[in-house]
Design a protein around this motif. Structure first.
Motif, PDB file in Angstrom:
ATOM      1  N   PRO A  93      -5.705  36.495 -20.983  1.00 34.51           N
ATOM      2  CA  PRO A  93      -6.854  37.007 -20.218  1.00 34.51           C
ATOM      3  C   PRO A  93      -6.556  38.293 -19.463  1.00 34.51           C
ATOM      4  CG  PRO A  93      -5.879  35.090 -19.137  1.00 34.51           C
ATOM      5  CD  PRO A  93      -5.225  35.199 -20.474  1.00 34.51           C
ATOM      6  N   ARG A  94      -5.277  38.682 -19.377  1.00 33.45           N
ATOM      7  CA  ARG A  94      -4.938  39.936 -18.699  1.00 33.45           C
ATOM      8  C   ARG A  94      -5.288  41.154 -19.547  1.00 33.45           C
ATOM      9  NH1 ARG A  94       1.332  39.019 -17.738  1.00 33.45           N
ATOM     10  NH2 ARG A  94       1.038  38.534 -19.969  1.00 33.45           N
ATOM     11  N   ILE A  95      -5.509  40.942 -20.843  1.00 31.77           N
ATOM     12  CA  ILE A  95      -5.782  42.058 -21.754  1.00 31.77           C
ATOM     13  C   ILE A  95      -7.280  42.323 -21.847  1.00 31.77           C
ATOM     14  CG2 ILE A  95      -5.629  42.873 -24.135  1.00 31.77           C
ATOM     15  CD1 ILE A  95      -3.032  41.344 -24.420  1.00 31.77           C
ATOM     16  N   GLN A  96      -7.649  43.567 -21.590  1.00 35.54           N
ATOM     17  CA  GLN A  96      -9.033  44.021 -21.726  1.00 35.54           C
ATOM     18  C   GLN A  96      -9.074  45.116 -22.797  1.00 35.54           C
ATOM     19  OE1 GLN A  96     -11.468  42.455 -19.934  1.00 35.54           O
ATOM     20  NE2 GLN A  96      -9.787  41.182 -19.130  1.00 35.54           N
ATOM     21  N   ILE A  97     -10.075  45.083 -23.640  1.00 35.67           N
ATOM     22  CA  ILE A  97     -10.172  46.048 -24.739  1.00 35.67           C
ATOM     23  C   ILE A  97     -11.339  47.001 -24.504  1.00 35.67           C
ATOM     24  CG2 ILE A  97     -10.567  46.339 -27.220  1.00 35.67           C
ATOM     25  CD1 ILE A  97      -9.314  43.593 -27.631  1.00 35.67           C
ATOM     26  N   VAL A  98     -11.075  48.275 -24.697  1.00 35.76           N
ATOM     27  CA  VAL A  98     -12.125  49.296 -24.687  1.00 35.76           C
ATOM     28  C   VAL A  98     -12.183  49.875 -26.099  1.00 35.76           C
ATOM     29  CG1 VAL A  98     -12.879  51.505 -23.738  1.00 35.76           C
ATOM     30  CG2 VAL A  98     -11.732  49.828 -22.258  1.00 35.76           C
TER      31      VAL A  98
END
Length: 364
Positions: A93-98
């Protein structure tokens, strides 16, 4: 005799620059420190980097830091970059994708992609690296973050290249060493002028106060050095040179590819502040003049004095650059420093000439 005086003056200016570089070269090592005082956002912009991401995301995930997120920016890749990002994000959940798609206004523009990533970050303190870079240790984020304070809004790190066999590898690492020696020394003297995106940190406050990359948004390179040149001051910059906080990447294996990379990097120097252009330009010119005049002076009646000048200048070089090389874990370059410098000078000259007649508008 006039030639001897001119040669002596050139060598003296060379030595004056080495004295400036001693600001970093003789910098006493700081006590090892890490900090988890601030939450940070690690931002990585990737374009067609599926393989590197597969290898490096696990290393970023393993950082010993209690509160950080990873912003992965897919900059209109045509390989499996996005799929690799999504696979890791599904389990962390620490990974965010743009996910950035090309548009007519910002076609293939890394700064546009980075801007979207910065806007997505939930933390004020941002740490940047490239998809092809990996941290030297699990304390990389903590060590870089420890340099942030209320005053220090921008942190310059060292982005090294792996040691490999061959002459090109040594030249690449020597050029990287000399670039770092200069930007660290200028920063320590209160006159920061650049940093490298392979290992760089700054706050979102600083980013927005300087209108992000808007003043150079159409320039393909410079998301790192041009931003630092514009935003850095004698008060807001810290340097981070602990070995635990280095990043490493694989160097180019073909000279042609390395030259293309360097042409892109050097193309931004003409946009630096005038004082930095003058100082950096003078350093190159007087180094060039030294090596141009050195063989000539040895064929005059004053060759003994000329030899003495050459010896003193090279001694300065070995002492100053040698200390810096040891500090940055590049000590194996020491035996042939003058030779590497001579080769690099003429390589840079050819790049400057080539850049003066070419234009490029894409970062990859």
């Amino acid at each position: 005799m006039v030639l001897l005086y001119v040669f002596g003056a050139v060598a003296l200016i060379n030595c004056a620059y080495y004295i400036l570089f001693s600001k970093f070269s003789f910098l006493k090592p700081s006590e090892k420190r890490t900090s988890e005082k601030y939450p940070v956002s690690l931002i990585v912009c990737a374009k067609n980097e599926a393989e590197n991401l597969q290898n490096h995301i696990p290393l970023w995930q393993k950082q010993r830091y209690h509160n950080f997120e990873i912003i992965l920016i897919n900059d209109a890749s045509v390989d499996e970059t996005l799929e690799v990002m999504e696979t890791f994000a599904a389990n962390d959940p620490r990974i965010q994708i743009v996910n950035v798609k090309n548009n007519e206004a910002f076609w293939a523009n890394k700064k546009y992609a980075l801007t979207l990533g910065i806007k997505r970050a939930k933390n004020t303190r941002l740490i940047f690296t490239d998809a092809d870079c990996y941290p030297a240790s699990e304390d990389w984020l903590a060590t870089m973050a420890s340099n942030f304070s209320d005053k220090k809004q921008l942190v310059l790190g060292y982005g090294a290249y792996e040691k490999q066999p061959g002459f090109l590898n040594k030249i690449i690492r020597f050029e990287t060493l000399m670039t770092a020696l200069q930007y660290f020394s200028y920063a320590k003297s209160g006159n920061p002028y650049m940093g490298v995106g392979r290992n760089l940190a700054y706050t979102s406050n600083l980013y927005y106060e300087n209108n992000g990359f808007m003043s150079h948004i159409k320039i393909p390179s410079g998301d790192d050095d041009l931003f630092v040149n514009e935003a850095a001051t004698s008060e807001n910059v810290a340097i981070c040179v602990e070995p635990e906080a280095f990043t490493y990447s694989l160097p180019k294996k073909k000279k042609k590819k390395w030259l293309i990379q360097k042409k892109r990097h050097y193309s931004t120097a003409k946009l630096y502040k005038p004082k930095h252009r003058i100082l950096l330009g003078a350093y190159f010119i007087f180094n060039f003049l030294f090596w141009l005049l050195a063989p000539i002076i040895l064929f005059t009646d004053f060759w003994i004095f000329g030899f003495g000048i050459i010896f003193i200048r090279i001694l300065f070089q070995y002492i100053i650059i040698g200390n810096a090389a040891k500090k940055l874990k590049e000590a194996d370059l020491l035996p042939f420093i003058p030779f590497y410098e001579l080769f690099l000078i003429f390589t840079q000259l050819s790049i400057f000439i080539s850049n003066s007649s070419e234009k490029n508008s894409r970062w990859k």
